[in-house]
Design a protein around this motif. Structure first.
Motif: not given
Length: 202
Positions: A168-172, A163-165, A116-120
């Motif tokens: 594509t996107e992250v969001a709250w 930042a994880d390759v 979770v931390e790596e991807e968000t």
């Protein structure tokens, strides 16, 4: 995840050769082509299905285990969950819960927090278990059975980041809107458990 699932199932269009002309009493009479087409299409579909079944039997079956979950920002009036989006092979943006492979020596809980931390970009602490999802897909010449354990987490630090390759996107996303955002029905099914855990920890 890609919550199920799963892209890359190996489906493809295939056309097989049609039936040969008959040799009965009407051999010399030309038959309308439109009458042969349905049989040709049906035979092609049957051959394609048989080929897929034979291919699947030849594929090496592999079990994979992953973990992830829903990390919530509980600081505001309405909880917000961190979701990730990946672009599939058709160019569609699919939103899901962050998740990833359980490394050697890790527990599922440790892997879930790390992934979770790596991807968000958000660090979390586990509040409880949401449930387990499993699905099948074909990739790299293997038929893979993946089992994913999901956890509910409370955000304790970090900043939202893509930042994880692989992301594509992250969001709250506000908690009441998460079900409408998730692409996969099996992940949406975990939200009832998330609601119960939130009520218990309030």
């Amino acid at each position: 995840m890609a919550t199920g699932g799963a892209d890359g199932d190996g489906r493809r269009d295939a056309d097989g050769p049609g039936p040969k002309p008959g040799r009965g009493r009407q051999q010399g009479r030309k038959q309308p082509a439109r009458k042969q087409q349905p049989r040709k299409a049906q035979k092609g579909q049957q051959k394609a299905q048989t080929a897929r079944r034979r291919r699947d039997r030849r594929l090496r079956q592999v079990d994979e285990f992953s973990a992830g979950g829903l990390v919530l920002d509980l600081a505001g009036e309405i909880p917000r969950g961190a979701l990730i989006a990946r672009t599939d092979r058709h160019g569609r943006l699919l939103w899901s819960l962050p998740k990833g492979h359980i490394e050697a020596g890790e527990t599922a809980e440790q892997a879930a927090v790390r992934e979770v931390e790596e991807e968000t970009g958000i660090a979390g602490t586990i509040l409880g278990e949401l449930g387990t999802i499993d699905f099948w897909f074909v990739a790299e010449g293997r038929r893979i059975h993946k089992t994913v354990q999901h956890y509910l987490m409370r955000a304790i630090g970090g900043e939202l980041s893509d930042a994880d390759v692989e992301v594509t996107e992250v969001a709250w996303v506000p908690f009441p809107d998460i079900a409408g955002q998730l692409a996969y029905p099996d992940e949406r099914g975990l939200l009832d458990a998330a609601g119960r855990l939130l009520a218990e920890t309030a």
